[in-house]
Design a protein around this motif. Sequence first.
Motif, PDB file in Angstrom:
ATOM      1  N   TYR A  96      -6.667   3.516   5.043  1.00  0.00           N
ATOM      2  CA  TYR A  96      -7.522   4.370   6.074  1.00  0.00           C
ATOM      3  C   TYR A  96      -6.127   4.912   7.141  1.00  0.00           C
ATOM      4  CZ  TYR A  96     -11.084   5.366   9.029  1.00  0.00           C
ATOM      5  OH  TYR A  96     -12.345   5.977  10.115  1.00  0.00           O
ATOM      6  N   TRP A 135       0.943  -1.485  -0.032  1.00  0.00           N
ATOM      7  CA  TRP A 135      -0.077  -0.122  -0.313  1.00  0.00           C
ATOM      8  C   TRP A 135       1.072   0.935   0.087  1.00  0.00           C
ATOM      9  CZ3 TRP A 135       0.953  -3.030   3.905  1.00  0.00           C
ATOM     10  CH2 TRP A 135       1.226  -2.755   5.389  1.00  0.00           C
ATOM     11  N   ASP A 193      -8.071 -12.681   0.493  1.00  0.00           N
ATOM     12  CA  ASP A 193      -8.902 -11.775   1.352  1.00  0.00           C
ATOM     13  C   ASP A 193      -8.509 -10.980   2.200  1.00  0.00           C
ATOM     14  OD1 ASP A 193     -11.142 -12.370  -0.347  1.00  0.00           O
ATOM     15  OD2 ASP A 193     -11.897 -13.873   0.508  1.00  0.00           O
ATOM     16  N   SER A 194      -8.096 -11.778   3.009  1.00  0.00           N
ATOM     17  CA  SER A 194      -7.244 -10.819   4.870  1.00  0.00           C
ATOM     18  C   SER A 194      -6.144 -10.316   4.518  1.00  0.00           C
ATOM     19  CB  SER A 194      -6.677 -11.832   5.425  1.00  0.00           C
ATOM     20  OG  SER A 194      -5.391 -12.625   5.287  1.00  0.00           O
ATOM     21  N   MET A 205      -6.652  -1.805   3.270  1.00  0.00           N
ATOM     22  CA  MET A 205      -6.976  -0.929   2.871  1.00  0.00           C
ATOM     23  C   MET A 205      -7.190  -0.663   4.435  1.00  0.00           C
ATOM     24  SD  MET A 205     -10.251  -3.376   0.964  1.00  0.00           S
ATOM     25  CE  MET A 205     -11.347  -1.793   1.294  1.00  0.00           C
ATOM     26  N   ASP A 206      -6.927  -1.383   5.799  1.00  0.00           N
ATOM     27  CA  ASP A 206      -7.281  -0.430   7.073  1.00  0.00           C
ATOM     28  C   ASP A 206      -5.750   0.143   7.136  1.00  0.00           C
ATOM     29  OD1 ASP A 206      -9.357  -2.203   7.640  1.00  0.00           O
ATOM     30  OD2 ASP A 206      -8.209  -3.555   8.742  1.00  0.00           O
ATOM     31  N   LEU A 263      -5.828  -8.223   1.472  1.00  0.00           N
ATOM     32  CA  LEU A 263      -6.922  -6.932   1.276  1.00  0.00           C
ATOM     33  C   LEU A 263      -6.741  -5.960   2.373  1.00  0.00           C
ATOM     34  CD1 LEU A 263      -7.183  -5.268  -1.688  1.00  0.00           C
ATOM     35  CD2 LEU A 263      -9.201  -6.454  -1.748  1.00  0.00           C
ATOM     36  N   LEU A 264      -7.240  -6.957   3.590  1.00  0.00           N
ATOM     37  CA  LEU A 264      -8.305  -6.112   3.856  1.00  0.00           C
ATOM     38  C   LEU A 264      -7.681  -5.102   4.609  1.00  0.00           C
ATOM     39  CD1 LEU A 264     -11.234  -5.529   5.874  1.00  0.00           C
ATOM     40  CD2 LEU A 264     -11.028  -7.035   6.971  1.00  0.00           C
ATOM     41  N   TYR A 265      -6.416  -5.872   5.653  1.00  0.00           N
ATOM     42  CA  TYR A 265      -5.202  -5.511   6.331  1.00  0.00           C
ATOM     43  C   TYR A 265      -4.508  -3.773   5.430  1.00  0.00           C
ATOM     44  CZ  TYR A 265      -0.862  -5.284   8.987  1.00  0.00           C
ATOM     45  OH  TYR A 265       0.332  -4.021   9.416  1.00  0.00           O
TER      46      TYR A 265
END
Length: 423
Positions: free
Chosen positions: A49, A15, A38-39, A45-46, A41-43
């Motif tokens: 953010y 990121w 999925d996990s 995105m966090d 990608l979620l990390y």
Amino acid sequence: MPHVEWRGGTCRVKWWTGEKLPNGRKRYESKGGFTDEDSALLYGMDQEYEVRQGVAITNRDGAMAMSEWLDAWYGSLELAHRSMVNYESVIRVHIKPFFARRTVGEISIMDHRAFKKHITTVLASENSRKAVLAVFSMAMDDAVSAGLRKASPVERHRRRGKYTKKKRERKKDMAPAAVEALARNAHAVFGPSGYVFIWTMATTGMRPAELYGLTREYCYPTWPESDLHTDPDESDRYAEDTLRYGKGEGLMPAVRVERQVQYQDGGLRFFPPKYESSRSLVVPPFLAEMLERLLKEHDSQWVFPSIGGGNLRSANFDHKYWRPIADGAEADEGPRRLGARMALPEVPSFAGKRLYLLRHGAKAWLDEDGHSRFAVESRMGHEVPGVEGIYSSVTVPMERAIMKSLQERWESVPDRMGDAAWG
């Protein structure tokens, strides 16, 4: 949008940190070890953010070595001299060695627990352990403020583990006869200076470093006329002191706590009293007479000179002087003034105890005699919180009442040395 890629049997997410490299290209960070996209990608995105919200901690920031951060943190502090010395010792002796190979960002709650357990094994004193952990906690809190961590690893608000009742130092009531016994032993060790020193601490509650640093300019009978007037903002106080304290009809004998002595750079230096607690302390008539006589006895700048005429702090008072005064000593044992080599009897209520308990006893005397709480706390150099501290003041009748009760304490001792101290 974070980018996920597989590396062998696990995947990694990258990121943008919101920063750019010197060549203008975006600076990315990554984290691997995920078993599904999925996990990962979620990390990612966090993390993005947090970058948008301005609360992200980059790997580069969190990678600062603990030793480097502690040096920078200590250098930013502006505290009283003794606090700076104590913090430096705690960091050098305890925190740096334990976290020698760690970075600021990787220290976890479990690491904090391990450090607490380690400190318990190496420090017997509860107060010492608390001091070490408090410094570590402050350093970690400021690491969060500096953007090196998201949260402190120090646990708060919840207690875990077995309850342990706080141990309190066992103290005995301070009897005037016990103070007289201490004063007699002190006289045998360093003469009239020792006798008056003990009674001064027992009746004024001054801290040891304040007594070591008491000079003629701030002592009865010359003070307040001899005040050095070092603070131009205190002109009103200087004028009021001359109308309230001193030697003369209607005036009250007093000493001024304006300084203490501490070591700095290998030598003794003057510093403000602890917590900036400068204060004027009335003394009972018997002590006023002894102080006046003592200052005529010697020509040292220090009100209470050591055996050799120097400062008591340089003489290692706690070890060399106080221990034989409180615990007793065999004939010829320990430092003694010329001509005084007899054995010293133990003072049971102070044997093995700290000199500082004389200060504790001074407060207990004032409390027992029913003096105003504000007058007592002010005399001890404590701040009184809340409305009471704002609205109250120490009045002349309060001070005269303190002088009277302390004089009665002295007179209750049936066999006082008194004038014989100069015999």
